[in-house]
Motif scaffolding. Structure first.
Motif, PDB file in Angstrom:
ATOM      1  N   ARG A  15      50.460   2.576   3.400  1.00 54.89           N
ATOM      2  CA  ARG A  15      51.290   2.128   4.455  1.00 54.89           C
ATOM      3  C   ARG A  15      51.252   0.550   4.367  1.00 54.89           C
ATOM      4  O   ARG A  15      50.339  -0.078   4.523  1.00 54.89           O
ATOM      5  CB  ARG A  15      51.150   2.493   5.714  1.00 54.89           C
ATOM      6  CG  ARG A  15      51.861   1.745   6.893  1.00 54.89           C
ATOM      7  CD  ARG A  15      52.053   2.377   8.082  1.00 54.89           C
ATOM      8  NE  ARG A  15      51.109   2.713   8.975  1.00 54.89           N
ATOM      9  CZ  ARG A  15      51.021   3.162  10.142  1.00 54.89           C
ATOM     10  NH1 ARG A  15      51.861   3.758  10.424  1.00 54.89           N
ATOM     11  NH2 ARG A  15      49.978   2.981  10.879  1.00 54.89           N
ATOM     12  N   SER A  17      52.615  -3.172   5.979  1.00 53.09           N
ATOM     13  CA  SER A  17      53.331  -3.294   7.312  1.00 53.09           C
ATOM     14  C   SER A  17      53.032  -4.898   7.574  1.00 53.09           C
ATOM     15  O   SER A  17      52.376  -5.531   6.713  1.00 53.09           O
ATOM     16  CB  SER A  17      52.696  -2.685   8.381  1.00 53.09           C
ATOM     17  OG  SER A  17      51.327  -2.912   8.509  1.00 53.09           O
ATOM     18  N   HIS A 121      35.779  -6.861   4.776  1.00 48.53           N
ATOM     19  CA  HIS A 121      34.347  -6.480   5.012  1.00 48.53           C
ATOM     20  C   HIS A 121      33.755  -6.325   3.819  1.00 48.53           C
ATOM     21  O   HIS A 121      34.302  -6.137   2.913  1.00 48.53           O
ATOM     22  CB  HIS A 121      34.204  -5.139   6.114  1.00 48.53           C
ATOM     23  CG  HIS A 121      35.138  -5.166   7.106  1.00 48.53           C
ATOM     24  ND1 HIS A 121      34.907  -5.951   8.279  1.00 48.53           N
ATOM     25  CD2 HIS A 121      36.408  -4.421   7.287  1.00 48.53           C
ATOM     26  CE1 HIS A 121      35.711  -5.623   9.072  1.00 48.53           C
ATOM     27  NE2 HIS A 121      36.737  -4.961   8.610  1.00 48.53           N
ATOM     28  N   TYR A 250      41.517   2.227  16.824  1.00 51.22           N
ATOM     29  CA  TYR A 250      42.533   2.714  16.031  1.00 51.22           C
ATOM     30  C   TYR A 250      42.917   4.220  16.531  1.00 51.22           C
ATOM     31  O   TYR A 250      44.051   4.760  16.541  1.00 51.22           O
ATOM     32  CB  TYR A 250      42.032   2.460  14.344  1.00 51.22           C
ATOM     33  CG  TYR A 250      41.975   1.443  13.927  1.00 51.22           C
ATOM     34  CD1 TYR A 250      41.662   0.494  14.678  1.00 51.22           C
ATOM     35  CD2 TYR A 250      42.396   1.096  12.720  1.00 51.22           C
ATOM     36  CE1 TYR A 250      41.705  -0.995  14.105  1.00 51.22           C
ATOM     37  CE2 TYR A 250      42.550   0.089  11.992  1.00 51.22           C
ATOM     38  CZ  TYR A 250      42.267  -1.199  12.662  1.00 51.22           C
ATOM     39  OH  TYR A 250      42.149  -2.547  12.065  1.00 51.22           O
TER      40      TYR A 250
HETATM   41  C1  HEM Z   1      37.268  -4.957  16.217  1.00 51.95           C
HETATM   42  C2  HEM Z   1      38.432  -5.440  16.104  1.00 51.95           C
HETATM   43  C3  HEM Z   1      39.660  -4.946  15.562  1.00 51.95           C
HETATM   44  C4  HEM Z   1      40.602  -4.412  16.400  1.00 51.95           C
HETATM   45  C5  HEM Z   1      40.397  -4.219  18.135  1.00 51.95           C
HETATM   46  C6  HEM Z   1      41.807  -4.194  15.806  1.00 51.95           C
HETATM   47  C7  HEM Z   1      42.866  -3.426  16.262  1.00 51.95           C
HETATM   48  C8  HEM Z   1      44.076  -2.652  15.752  1.00 51.95           C
HETATM   49  C9  HEM Z   1      44.958  -1.815  16.078  1.00 51.95           C
HETATM   50  C10 HEM Z   1      45.030  -1.301  17.478  1.00 51.95           C
HETATM   51  C11 HEM Z   1      45.867  -1.415  15.067  1.00 51.95           C
HETATM   52  C12 HEM Z   1      47.038  -0.750  15.443  1.00 51.95           C
HETATM   53  C13 HEM Z   1      46.663   0.674  14.726  1.00 51.95           C
HETATM   54  C14 HEM Z   1      47.875   1.503  14.633  1.00 51.95           C
HETATM   55  O1  HEM Z   1      48.835   1.359  14.495  1.00 51.95           O
HETATM   56  O2  HEM Z   1      47.423   2.821  14.946  1.00 51.95           O
HETATM   57  C15 HEM Z   1      45.274  -2.066  14.050  1.00 51.95           C
HETATM   58  C16 HEM Z   1      45.934  -2.174  12.888  1.00 51.95           C
HETATM   59  C17 HEM Z   1      45.633  -2.680  11.748  1.00 51.95           C
HETATM   60  N1  HEM Z   1      44.227  -3.670  11.432  1.00 51.95           N
HETATM   61 FE1  HEM Z   1      42.966  -4.112  13.056  1.00 51.95          FE
HETATM   62  N2  HEM Z   1      41.768  -4.466  14.409  1.00 51.95           N
HETATM   63  C18 HEM Z   1      40.552  -4.982  14.498  1.00 51.95           C
HETATM   64  C19 HEM Z   1      40.044  -5.688  13.065  1.00 51.95           C
HETATM   65  C20 HEM Z   1      40.606  -5.887  11.978  1.00 51.95           C
HETATM   66  C21 HEM Z   1      40.060  -6.294  10.891  1.00 51.95           C
HETATM   67  C22 HEM Z   1      38.650  -7.045  10.884  1.00 51.95           C
HETATM   68  C23 HEM Z   1      41.054  -6.165   9.762  1.00 51.95           C
HETATM   69  C24 HEM Z   1      40.781  -6.845   8.451  1.00 51.95           C
HETATM   70  C25 HEM Z   1      40.906  -5.986   7.364  1.00 51.95           C
HETATM   71  C26 HEM Z   1      42.213  -5.340  10.428  1.00 51.95           C
HETATM   72  C27 HEM Z   1      43.175  -5.022   9.675  1.00 51.95           C
HETATM   73  C28 HEM Z   1      44.115  -4.183  10.451  1.00 51.95           C
HETATM   74  C29 HEM Z   1      45.217  -3.407   9.286  1.00 51.95           C
HETATM   75  C30 HEM Z   1      45.477  -3.638   7.990  1.00 51.95           C
HETATM   76  C31 HEM Z   1      45.999  -2.704  10.542  1.00 51.95           C
HETATM   77  C32 HEM Z   1      47.159  -1.793  10.011  1.00 51.95           C
HETATM   78  C33 HEM Z   1      46.789  -0.320   9.852  1.00 51.95           C
HETATM   79  C34 HEM Z   1      48.060   0.360   9.784  1.00 51.95           C
HETATM   80  O3  HEM Z   1      48.609   0.463   8.436  1.00 51.95           O
HETATM   81  O4  HEM Z   1      48.365   1.470  10.389  1.00 51.95           O
HETATM   82  N3  HEM Z   1      41.829  -5.178  11.612  1.00 51.95           N
HETATM   83  N4  HEM Z   1      44.163  -3.310  14.179  1.00 51.95           N
END
Ligand code: HEM
Length: 265
Positions: A15, A17, A121, A250
């Motif tokens: 995916r 985005s 990470h 997530y």
């Molecule tokens: C505790 C810390 C974090 C929280 C609370 C958080 C929260 C979220 C949430 C709520 C989503 C949406 C998921 C969905 O659409 O179902 C998301 C997506 C995403 N996050 Fe985080 N995130 C965190 C840390 C990180 C970190 C450190 C990275 C770095 C690599 C990251 C990379 C991403 C990516 C790539 C997506 C897109 C996922 C997808 O394609 O559905 N996140 N994050």
């Protein structure tokens, strides 16, 4: 050795985005692009990734992320964030500015397929003899990184990435080298705001080839929450609180997406 590295081809759901909480975010801005993956491995094992177009994240702990978001909340009267609160938080937590500086220093990516994506990470890989290797992975476009000039980005407009990726996949031009940058003793690998030092040795973990694109609003990615804590045997994370902190939000997010529907329209 993790089953992902048997040498046999593995089906992956991808995916792409634009990062952030706004589903209508413009494609032609200097901001985060995401590459999320699910590897369907033998014997029912699953490996999920959520990779981003920066080697670092914008906070090093979930508490710091919440503090930063709270400081940016608009005041109900002025409808803007309170500059004094923003400054106070940044002064006490200067590392929250590092990721934004990275994006500001880079051009707008020309395509989802022409930018690097980091796992951010640190992860630890165990081979068949029990030897552990630590590092951070990066997906690098086989056909090199390409950015747009400010003028080109303006001309492209706010919505070009999906048509572009369809075209590139059709032309066989959406492939990434999946590389592991090896950590050396003393390197910090449990903090999402600290990249590995430049020039660490890289080893190839494989090649990711995107070979087909689903219709808009469809596709297998819709019901996947891309939790990077889902790893096969032979791969493990560290005590990085930003990694362990990702599973719960997530899962909540996927639950809400399934029950409330997507917010794109
Ligand atoms: C505790 C810390 C974090 C929280 C609370 C958080 C929260 C979220 C949430 C709520 C989503 C949406 C998921 C969905 O659409 O179902 C998301 C997506 C995403 N996050 Fe985080 N995130 C965190 C840390 C990180 C970190 C450190 C990275 C770095 C690599 C990251 C990379 C991403 C990516 C790539 C997506 C897109 C996922 C997808 O394609 O559905 N996140 N994050």
């Amino acid at each position: 050795m993790a089953s992902a590295f048997s040498g046999n081809p593995i089906k992956v759901v991808v995916r792409f985005s634009v990062g952030g909480a706004n589903p209508k975010a413009a494609d032609n801005t200097k901001s985060q692009r995401n590459l999320s993956l699910e590897f369907d491995l033998p014997n029912g094992e699953v490996w999920q990734h959520g990779n981003i177009s920066a080697p670092i994240f914008g906070s090093s702990t979930p508490q710091q992320l919440l503090g930063r978001l709270a400081s940016l909340q608009p005041d109900p009267v002025t409808k803007a964030a309170d500059p004094a609160k923003v400054k106070a938080f940044v002064d006490a937590n200067p590392e929250v500015l590092l990721q934004g500086r990275h994006f500001a220093s880079q051009p707008v990516p020309a395509s989802y397929a022409s930018v690097n994506y980091w796992g951010v990470h640190g992860f630890i890989f165990t081979n068949s003899k029990g030897k552990e290797t630590a590092g951070k992975w990066v997906f690098e476009p086989v056909n090199d990184v390409k950015g747009l000039s400010d003028e080109e980005a303006k001309t492209k407009g706010p919505s070009f990435l999906f048509d572009d990726i369809r075209q590139r996949v059709q032309q066989g031009d959406a492939s990434f080298n999946f590389n592991l940058e090896l950590a050396q003793t003393g390197d910090v690998i449990n903090k999402a705001t600290v990249p590995l030092p430049d020039g660490r040795k890289k080893v190839s973990l494989g090649v990711l080839k995107v070979t087909s694109v689903s219709t808009d609003g469809g596709g297998e990615c819709l019901n996947i929450n891309f939790d990077p804590n889902r790893m096969p045997k032979g791969i493990k994370g560290t005590d990085d609180p930003m990694l362990t902190g990702r599973s719960t939000p997530y899962a909540v997010s996927l639950g809400r997406r399934l029950s409330e529907g997507s917010k794109q329209q």
